[in-house]
Design an enzyme around this catalytic site. Structure first.
Site, PDB file in Angstrom:
ATOM      1  N   LEU A 161      24.178  13.386  13.992  1.00  0.00           N
ATOM      2  CA  LEU A 161      24.727  13.763  15.247  1.00  0.00           C
ATOM      3  C   LEU A 161      24.193  12.967  16.483  1.00  0.00           C
ATOM      4  O   LEU A 161      24.425  12.838  17.463  1.00  0.00           O
ATOM      5  CB  LEU A 161      24.703  15.275  15.645  1.00  0.00           C
ATOM      6  CG  LEU A 161      25.817  16.018  15.770  1.00  0.00           C
ATOM      7  CD1 LEU A 161      26.830  15.727  16.665  1.00  0.00           C
ATOM      8  CD2 LEU A 161      26.360  16.064  14.134  1.00  0.00           C
ATOM      9  N   TYR A 162      22.916  12.624  16.339  1.00  0.00           N
ATOM     10  CA  TYR A 162      22.127  11.898  17.337  1.00  0.00           C
ATOM     11  C   TYR A 162      22.835  10.179  17.214  1.00  0.00           C
ATOM     12  O   TYR A 162      22.783   9.792  18.461  1.00  0.00           O
ATOM     13  CB  TYR A 162      20.550  11.715  16.940  1.00  0.00           C
ATOM     14  CG  TYR A 162      19.748  10.901  17.736  1.00  0.00           C
ATOM     15  CD1 TYR A 162      19.583  11.347  19.260  1.00  0.00           C
ATOM     16  CD2 TYR A 162      19.051   9.780  17.199  1.00  0.00           C
ATOM     17  CE1 TYR A 162      18.765  10.620  20.018  1.00  0.00           C
ATOM     18  CE2 TYR A 162      18.209   9.022  18.258  1.00  0.00           C
ATOM     19  CZ  TYR A 162      18.109   9.505  19.619  1.00  0.00           C
ATOM     20  OH  TYR A 162      17.289   8.634  20.330  1.00  0.00           O
ATOM     21  N   HIS A 163      23.041   9.937  16.118  1.00  0.00           N
ATOM     22  CA  HIS A 163      23.739   8.852  15.913  1.00  0.00           C
ATOM     23  C   HIS A 163      25.125   8.692  16.668  1.00  0.00           C
ATOM     24  O   HIS A 163      25.697   7.708  17.284  1.00  0.00           O
ATOM     25  CB  HIS A 163      23.879   8.279  14.457  1.00  0.00           C
ATOM     26  CG  HIS A 163      22.692   7.853  13.772  1.00  0.00           C
ATOM     27  ND1 HIS A 163      21.656   6.864  14.435  1.00  0.00           N
ATOM     28  CD2 HIS A 163      22.107   8.311  12.665  1.00  0.00           C
ATOM     29  CE1 HIS A 163      20.670   6.806  13.638  1.00  0.00           C
ATOM     30  NE2 HIS A 163      20.865   7.741  12.549  1.00  0.00           N
ATOM     31  N   THR A 193      26.030  10.284  19.101  1.00  0.00           N
ATOM     32  CA  THR A 193      25.940  10.089  20.597  1.00  0.00           C
ATOM     33  C   THR A 193      25.709   8.854  21.011  1.00  0.00           C
ATOM     34  O   THR A 193      26.022   8.354  22.163  1.00  0.00           O
ATOM     35  CB  THR A 193      24.956  11.165  21.220  1.00  0.00           C
ATOM     36  OG1 THR A 193      23.557  10.930  20.671  1.00  0.00           O
ATOM     37  CG2 THR A 193      25.316  12.639  20.651  1.00  0.00           C
ATOM     38  N   LYS A 194      24.614   8.127  20.279  1.00  0.00           N
ATOM     39  CA  LYS A 194      24.335   6.672  20.619  1.00  0.00           C
ATOM     40  C   LYS A 194      25.035   5.433  20.300  1.00  0.00           C
ATOM     41  O   LYS A 194      25.303   4.882  21.162  1.00  0.00           O
ATOM     42  CB  LYS A 194      22.728   6.812  20.126  1.00  0.00           C
ATOM     43  CG  LYS A 194      21.759   7.410  20.481  1.00  0.00           C
ATOM     44  CD  LYS A 194      21.636   7.248  22.047  1.00  0.00           C
ATOM     45  CE  LYS A 194      20.272   8.278  22.720  1.00  0.00           C
ATOM     46  NZ  LYS A 194      20.290   8.115  24.098  1.00  0.00           N
TER      47      LYS A 194
END
Length: 287
Positions: free
Chosen positions: A148-150, A152-153
């Protein structure tokens, strides 16, 4: 050196705090946003009118536009907008709760998009400026436990790369910054972990959890050096599209891009095979 005015989201910690301190120390003005208005009282006391602050949670979209409009109105020209506010959510995709997923997307992706959108009319009206979008090594390389972090980025990098082409005619330069690990409070205070599922205990995704839970783990990057490079980039013309910071970031991104390029080359014949014949009279659009 001429004094500049910077608008930075999330100045209470991490890169935002380091950047604000360096800018104020050299005499620049900073319009900084924080979720807790008392979190930068020490900077207000030390630097006085050089620091303008307002409360902002970037998941509140209407508030983003209100706060940024107010900053430009009260301070006049703002030379550089730094979209910095965000955090990391880690754990296997199945481990994360719906609420965690929604908040991560609303903060890192939607929030960052609207910070840029809210700033653009002002930057166009004043005849130009700079936007610096904080991303990460995880905006180009993906690791298990960071889905999920990926999301967004990688998402904000695609948005930003398109925007930099859209606004170039208005003398607005845009830069994406991709730091590796840095000795800020991101790992232990700027990150969250999803509920643990035993099924993933021995999976690759568990590595991210172990790193975050290891209180002795130390990152390679010096945040003060990284922030200085971000600040100095504003003197470069044209604006650099991307800035990679940290040997770990360089190595991971190089490995990821090399692998993707190798895979792409293997598919060249397949890709070309799906085109209409060259003598087809239809209009062809090329990217």
């Amino acid at each position: 050196m001429a004094q500049r005015t910077w608008l930075i989201t999330g100045i209470n910690s991490g890169f935002g705090r380091h950047m604000t301190e360096q800018l104020l120390e050299r005499g620049d003005r900073v319009a900084g946003t924080v979720r807790n208005v008392n979190s930068v009282d020490d900077l207000k006391a030390k630097y006085g009118d050089l620091l303008w602050t307002d409360q902002l949670d970037v998941t509140d979209i209407p508030a983003i536009y209100t706060v940024i409009d107010r900053a430009f109105t009260e301070l006049g020209t703002i030379d550089v907008v730094v979209s910095n506010a965000g955090y990391g959510l880690f754990g296997a995709a199945e481990e994360l709760t719906i609420e965690q997923i929604t908040h991560q997307l609303n903060t890192n992706l939607s929030g960052s998009i609207h910070v840029v959108r809210a700033s653009l009319p002002h930057l166009r009206t004043q005849g130009g400026g700079r936007i610096i979008q904080l991303s990460t090594v995880g905006g180009q390389a993906a690791f298990p436990g960071g889905s999920l972090y990926h999301a967004t980025k990688w998402g904000i990098e695609g948005f930003t790369e398109a925007v930099m082409q859209e606004v170039a005619p208005f003398n607005i330069g845009v830069t994406i910054v991709e730091p590796g690990g840095a000795r800020t409070n991101f790992r232990h205070h700027g990150s969250k972990i999803g509920p643990k599922l035993d099924a993933y205990e021995n999976s690759p995704a568990s590595a991210a959890r172990r790193i975050l839970e290891d209180s002795k783990a130390v990152s390679l990057g010096d945040p003060a050096k990284m922030v200085k490079i971000m600040i100095d980039s504003v003197d470069q013309h044209p604006a650099p599209k991307r800035i990679v910071l940290g040997s770990d970031s360089y190595q991971a991104i190089h490995r990821a891009l090399s692998g993707r390029l190798q895979d792409l080359e293997l598919q060249k014949e397949l890709a070309f095979s799906t085109d209409f014949p060259k003598d087809n009279p239809s209009v062809a659009y090329k990217f």
